[in-house]
Design an enzyme around this catalytic site. Structure first.
Site, PDB file in Angstrom:
ATOM      1  N   HIS A  38     -26.898   0.186  36.623  1.00 41.99           N
ATOM      2  CA  HIS A  38     -27.651   0.172  35.368  1.00 41.99           C
ATOM      3  C   HIS A  38     -27.250   1.344  34.473  1.00 41.99           C
ATOM      4  CE1 HIS A  38     -30.429  -3.025  36.602  1.00 41.99           C
ATOM      5  NE2 HIS A  38     -30.794  -3.057  35.335  1.00 41.99           N
ATOM      6  N   LYS A 103     -39.185  -6.008  42.678  1.00 45.43           N
ATOM      7  CA  LYS A 103     -40.515  -5.925  43.295  1.00 45.43           C
ATOM      8  C   LYS A 103     -41.181  -4.650  42.827  1.00 45.43           C
ATOM      9  CE  LYS A 103     -39.107  -3.495  47.526  1.00 45.43           C
ATOM     10  NZ  LYS A 103     -39.963  -2.310  47.596  1.00 45.43           N
TER      11      LYS A 103
END
Lengths: 185, 283
Positions: A38, A103
């Site tokens: 990222h 999650k």
């Protein structure tokens, strides 16, 4: 709670109908990225450099799989904890990515970016790596191979089971669910 | 003095790592099955159903239960009357760890703290293992092993309270830690609580408490009662399986307590996800 079958890339029409708690089976191509990937991907977007895949409507899966056994496309592949991507996700959504799978809870900035850009944060079941890995039909490293488990992979998934956690209306399944079952003294 | 061959330890460690990665222990399975029956939230129930299905796939097809196959953590009790022939016990455990993670197609998750470079090609595949040694009576080597994932480790906390904080202070600290963690550590969790000792003793005790099977209680009735109170308090939080909301946030709370300094009340909370991969062997 509705159930949908969606095919990637996702359109705004797809994402803006979803509500927190809806169950979605995803089919098509999705891309993996964790913290290290990222950091690099967001830099490419900010500098206007060439991106390793088409970001428009893309779904990013926060995962670092186990190595595949001989003959398998991938090993176990469940979601990692998403808050570590909170500082990057708004930029990804701004540039056209429309789905994230992970999650755990997200920041207000990510929830706001979902509303603004028509993005969805999906939850997959953490620790169900064997089950989720079986829904992945092919996997190919397309960038940052040196990052090992954190490399960017292009995955083909079939009926990959996810739940809408943050929708485009500001809905948050974690908050709704917890409020329903919290016992206050 | 009894002798144990270095290579026997390497093989034993390798086997326990490979088996543990794909087989959820009986105690955890049993508690998840009960949680499935008792959970009041339909969404959380569905999550637990997936976890049970996942455990079955992992066992039948020998696939890792979770892609986070953890850092390898060991508690080793070495009898005073046994020695390892052909090398150091620590090296044997590390070698067994590397073989287990490599041959089992498990993930190498160790990296440098800042560059984040993976250590698989320099230090070794998923090395070094985290090993805590103790010397005990006898001529056996007892090895307890757990694969410790990052998500649950990240929400763990330690603090040294003044003695006046008492039980109430500790209960509130544990509850706050789990409340802030929400769904991040992959509930339903097991909570290890280290009480007393020094700062680091509390931390190690909270880790070791997670190696205990679910369903066992602290031998001290006062601590056993505290375990029960904490479990009840945690399950009032409503976090549920994977944070989806529900009544089964924790499956158990395990306390390990030690005497401490007259000025201090150290407490550590170490969290274990639902994929509680632990086992032990005696050589």
């Amino acid at each position: 709670m509705a159930e949908y079958n969606l095919t990637t890339p996702l359109s705004e029409e797809d994402t803006r109908k979803l509500k927190a708690g809806d169950i979605v089976l995803l089919t098509g191509t999705i891309y993996t990225a964790r913290d290290a990937a990222h950091a690099r991907l967001v830099k490419l977007l900010e500098n206007g450099e060439e991106f390793p895949f088409s970001i428009e409507g893309s779904v990013i899966y926060f995962v670092g799989p186990t190595p595949p056994k001989p003959g398998d496309p991938i090993g176990s592949a469940g979601p990692t904890t998403s808050y570590r991507m909170d500082s990057y996700s708004p930029t990804m959504l701004k540039f056209g990515s429309r789905g994230m799978i992970g999650k755990g809870g997200r920041s207000q900035e990510v929830k706001d970016a979902c509303k603004e850009h028509g993005g969805i944060y999906f939850g997959a079941t953490g620790g169900a790596g064997a089950l989720l890995g079986k829904q992945i039909k092919s996997a190919k490293v397309i960038a940052y191979e040196e990052l090992g488990p954190e490399a960017v992979r292009e995955l083909t998934v079939e009926n990959f089971p996810v739940t809408v956690v943050n929708d485009t209306f500001g809905g948050d399944l974690y908050q709704i669910g917890r409020e329903q079952f919290e016992v206050k003294d | 003095m009894r002798e144990v061959a270095y290579n026997d330890i390497v093989d034993a460690v390798k086997n326990m790592i490979m088996t543990t990665a794909t087989n959820l222990p009986e105690d955890t399975l049993e508690y998840l099955e009960t949680a499935y029956k008792e959970e009041k939230s339909e969404v959380s129930k569905k999550v637990i159903e997936q976890l049970l299905e996942n455990a079955k796939i992992a066992r039948d097809e020998k696939r890792p239960l979770c892609q986070d196959t953890g850092l390898a953590v060991f508690f080793v009790r070495v009898g005073a009357d046994v020695k390892v022939a052909g090398g150091l016990l620590k090296d044997a455990i590390n070698e067994g760890t590397e073989k287990g993670y490599t041959d089992g197609y498990l993930r190498a998750s160790t990296c440098e703290p800042f560059s984040r470079a993976n250590l698989k090609d320099t230090v070794g595949y998923n090395l070094p293992a985290i090993i805590h040694f103790d010397i005990v009576e006898g001529d056996k080597i007892e090895i307890e092993y757990a694969a410790k994932g990052g998500g649950s480790e990240n929400v763990s906390r330690a603090r040294v309270f003044p003695p006046a904080a008492g039980k109430e202070g500790i209960i509130n600290f544990v509850k706050e830690c789990i409340s802030d963690a929400g769904g991040n550590p992959c509930p339903p969790i097991t909570v290890g609580v280290g009480i007393g000792g020094t700062f680091e003793k509390a931390c190690i005790s909270s880790k070791h408490a997670l190696f205990r099977d679910l369903g066992t209680t602290n031998e001290d009735p006062e601590m056993a009662e505290l375990e029960e109170i904490m479990l009840e308090e945690i399950n009032k939080l409503g976090i549920g399986a994977m944070g989806m909301g529900g009544t089964k946030t924790a499956l158990g709370v395990h306390i390990e307590a030690n005497p401490c300094h007259i000025a201090s009340l150290p407490v550590s909370v170490n969290v274990q996800c639902h994929s509680s991969r632990h086992t032990h062997i005696t050589i």
